[in-house]
Design a protein around this motif. Structure first.
Motif, PDB file in Angstrom:
ATOM      1  N   THR A 299      -1.587  12.030  42.904  1.00 32.04           N
ATOM      2  CA  THR A 299      -2.136  12.944  42.271  1.00 32.04           C
ATOM      3  C   THR A 299      -2.065  13.033  41.068  1.00 32.04           C
ATOM      4  OG1 THR A 299       0.658  13.259  42.327  1.00 32.04           O
ATOM      5  CG2 THR A 299      -0.313  14.040  43.481  1.00 32.04           C
ATOM      6  N   HIS A 300      -2.517  11.964  40.296  1.00 28.18           N
ATOM      7  CA  HIS A 300      -2.822  11.596  38.706  1.00 28.18           C
ATOM      8  C   HIS A 300      -1.542  12.112  38.290  1.00 28.18           C
ATOM      9  CE1 HIS A 300      -6.017  11.252  41.690  1.00 28.18           C
ATOM     10  NE2 HIS A 300      -6.892  10.420  40.561  1.00 28.18           N
ATOM     11  N   SER A 301      -0.554  12.178  38.549  1.00 23.61           N
ATOM     12  CA  SER A 301       0.204  12.312  37.604  1.00 23.61           C
ATOM     13  C   SER A 301       1.477  11.575  36.932  1.00 23.61           C
ATOM     14  CB  SER A 301       1.128  14.110  37.571  1.00 23.61           C
ATOM     15  OG  SER A 301       1.950  13.270  39.263  1.00 23.61           O
ATOM     16  N   LEU A 302       2.009  11.957  36.340  1.00 23.75           N
ATOM     17  CA  LEU A 302       3.524  11.054  36.449  1.00 23.75           C
ATOM     18  C   LEU A 302       4.837  12.085  35.679  1.00 23.75           C
ATOM     19  CD1 LEU A 302       3.064   9.029  32.614  1.00 23.75           C
ATOM     20  CD2 LEU A 302       4.050   7.977  34.693  1.00 23.75           C
ATOM     21  N   ILE A 303       6.014  11.116  35.961  1.00 27.13           N
ATOM     22  CA  ILE A 303       7.420  12.112  35.832  1.00 27.13           C
ATOM     23  C   ILE A 303       7.995  11.837  35.302  1.00 27.13           C
ATOM     24  CG2 ILE A 303       9.227  13.614  37.212  1.00 27.13           C
ATOM     25  CD1 ILE A 303       6.538  14.743  38.590  1.00 27.13           C
ATOM     26  N   LYS A 304       8.478  12.678  33.798  1.00 29.76           N
ATOM     27  CA  LYS A 304       8.850  11.510  33.266  1.00 29.76           C
ATOM     28  C   LYS A 304      10.717  12.962  32.512  1.00 29.76           C
ATOM     29  CE  LYS A 304       8.977   9.731  28.293  1.00 29.76           C
ATOM     30  NZ  LYS A 304       7.896  10.081  26.978  1.00 29.76           N
ATOM     31  N   ASN A 305      11.439  12.554  32.344  1.00 33.35           N
ATOM     32  CA  ASN A 305      12.819  13.802  32.128  1.00 33.35           C
ATOM     33  C   ASN A 305      13.046  14.574  33.142  1.00 33.35           C
ATOM     34  OD1 ASN A 305      13.274  11.455  31.157  1.00 33.35           O
ATOM     35  ND2 ASN A 305      12.665  12.496  28.833  1.00 33.35           N
ATOM     36  N   GLY A 306      12.050  14.356  34.095  1.00 32.34           N
ATOM     37  CA  GLY A 306      11.615  15.908  35.445  1.00 32.34           C
ATOM     38  C   GLY A 306      10.837  16.736  35.422  1.00 32.34           C
ATOM     39  N   LYS A 307       9.693  16.450  34.286  1.00 36.55           N
ATOM     40  CA  LYS A 307       8.898  16.684  33.874  1.00 36.55           C
ATOM     41  C   LYS A 307       7.491  15.949  34.402  1.00 36.55           C
ATOM     42  CE  LYS A 307      10.863  19.586  29.460  1.00 36.55           C
ATOM     43  NZ  LYS A 307      10.459  19.801  28.147  1.00 36.55           N
ATOM     44  N   LYS A 308       6.225  16.949  34.680  1.00 36.25           N
ATOM     45  CA  LYS A 308       5.007  16.185  35.334  1.00 36.25           C
ATOM     46  C   LYS A 308       4.117  16.195  34.251  1.00 36.25           C
ATOM     47  CE  LYS A 308       1.320  16.981  38.707  1.00 36.25           C
ATOM     48  NZ  LYS A 308       0.854  17.769  39.714  1.00 36.25           N
ATOM     49  N   ILE A 309       3.517  15.059  33.995  1.00 32.79           N
ATOM     50  CA  ILE A 309       2.633  15.281  32.981  1.00 32.79           C
ATOM     51  C   ILE A 309       1.656  15.004  33.276  1.00 32.79           C
ATOM     52  CG2 ILE A 309       2.239  13.236  31.101  1.00 32.79           C
ATOM     53  CD1 ILE A 309       4.808  13.481  30.800  1.00 32.79           C
ATOM     54  N   GLU A 310       0.213  15.546  33.925  1.00 33.33           N
ATOM     55  CA  GLU A 310      -0.903  15.322  34.562  1.00 33.33           C
ATOM     56  C   GLU A 310      -1.151  13.862  33.645  1.00 33.33           C
ATOM     57  OE1 GLU A 310      -1.888  16.720  36.501  1.00 33.33           O
ATOM     58  OE2 GLU A 310      -0.686  18.226  37.123  1.00 33.33           O
ATOM     59  N   LEU A 311      -2.771  13.084  34.539  1.00 34.21           N
ATOM     60  CA  LEU A 311      -2.827  12.342  33.914  1.00 34.21           C
ATOM     61  C   LEU A 311      -4.586  12.580  34.279  1.00 34.21           C
ATOM     62  CD1 LEU A 311      -0.688   9.090  35.320  1.00 34.21           C
ATOM     63  CD2 LEU A 311      -1.013   9.933  32.406  1.00 34.21           C
ATOM     64  N   THR A 312      -5.208  11.721  33.335  1.00 38.86           N
ATOM     65  CA  THR A 312      -7.057  12.045  33.481  1.00 38.86           C
ATOM     66  C   THR A 312      -6.794  11.164  34.929  1.00 38.86           C
ATOM     67  OG1 THR A 312      -7.910  11.051  32.357  1.00 38.86           O
ATOM     68  CG2 THR A 312      -7.480  12.997  31.297  1.00 38.86           C
ATOM     69  N   ILE A 313      -8.262  10.277  35.260  1.00 37.13           N
ATOM     70  CA  ILE A 313      -8.511   9.720  36.085  1.00 37.13           C
ATOM     71  C   ILE A 313      -8.498   8.762  35.789  1.00 37.13           C
ATOM     72  CG2 ILE A 313     -10.470   9.167  37.795  1.00 37.13           C
ATOM     73  CD1 ILE A 313     -11.157  11.872  38.335  1.00 37.13           C
ATOM     74  N   LEU A 314      -8.997   8.162  34.622  1.00 39.86           N
ATOM     75  CA  LEU A 314      -8.821   6.809  34.158  1.00 39.86           C
ATOM     76  C   LEU A 314      -7.799   6.114  33.863  1.00 39.86           C
ATOM     77  CD1 LEU A 314     -12.731   7.370  32.171  1.00 39.86           C
ATOM     78  CD2 LEU A 314     -12.314   5.554  34.489  1.00 39.86           C
TER      79      LEU A 314
END
Length: 230
Positions: A144-159
């Motif tokens: 899903t191109h994402s990080l979960i940090k401290n319970g919050k979702k952070i979107e990542l670009t494809i690269l």
């Protein structure tokens, strides 16, 4: 390598589109095509190609607008922009729009095919090992191109997603800049270290508490980077 990958060719130059389509089919790819920018988004959304070869200048709708709209609407597969624009500012604009890679016209067909083969190999390898990985207080969700940090979702670009995935497969190892560029972008002389460093800076802002003094994504002077996980 089993080429069961679908490639969309969006190009209004009839001769170039014919040459691309003919060559890619001969290489074993499943190819769909259109010359019309206005029809391109529908074609891509309905067929979900693995890779899109997208001309910048198109009738009906510009390639840059097509790319931007596709990303906004959730299309996450690879988009390679084909254009005669060769200035750094044009390349930066393309990457900011969500382009995965950039090919400057005129290009050598053999080099383009080699680049696509490299990307297909990377995609195949990535799809076989895309489990959630954890480091520190974060979870990386590559699908899903994402990080979960401290319970919050952070979107990542494809690269960014691709870079982080490679680092997490090679934790605590020194990674050469050239090797990283080859893995992430494939064979493309237009990609330089400044482009890579720009993506590293953005990735640090998303994963580091102090991007100026990174804990995880560390610079190894004169060589490249090291992703440090205790």
């Amino acid at each position: 390598m089993n080429k069961t990958f679908k490639i969309a060719v969006i190009e209004d130059d009839e001769n170039l589109r014919f040459l691309l389509t003919h060559r890619l089919k001969a290489e074993g790819y499943d190819v769909i095509e259109t010359s019309d920018g206005a029809a391109a988004e529908t074609l891509i959304n309905e067929n979900q190609p693995d890779i899109v070869l997208l001309d910048w200048m198109l009738p009906g709708k510009q390639g840059s607008d097509i790319c931007n709209d596709l990303r906004v609407n959730g299309f996450e597969n690879m988009i390679i922009m084909m254009t005669a624009k060769a200035q750094d500012v044009d390349k930066i604009e393309a990457y900011n729009l969500g382009v995965s890679d950039y090919v400057t016209k005129p290009f050598n067909m053999d080099v383009l095919v080699a680049m696509l083969d490299n990307k297909v190999k990377f995609l195949s390898n990535s799809n076989t090992g895309s489990d959630i990985q954890r480091f520190g207080d974060m979870e990386h969700h590559p699908n899903t191109h994402s990080l979960i940090k401290n319970g919050k979702k952070i979107e990542l670009t494809i690269l960014e997603n691709r870079i982080l995935l490679y680092f997490l497969k090679n934790v605590n190892q020194v990674i050469n800049r050239d090797d990283l560029m080859m893995v992430v972008w494939g064979y493309n002389s237009d990609v330089n270290t400044r482009t890579l460093d720009m993506h590293i800076v953005r990735l640090r802002k998303k994963i580091e508490d102090n991007p100026d003094g990174p804990k995880y994504l560390q610079t190894v002077r004169g060589i490249g980077y090291k992703f440090v996980v205790d």
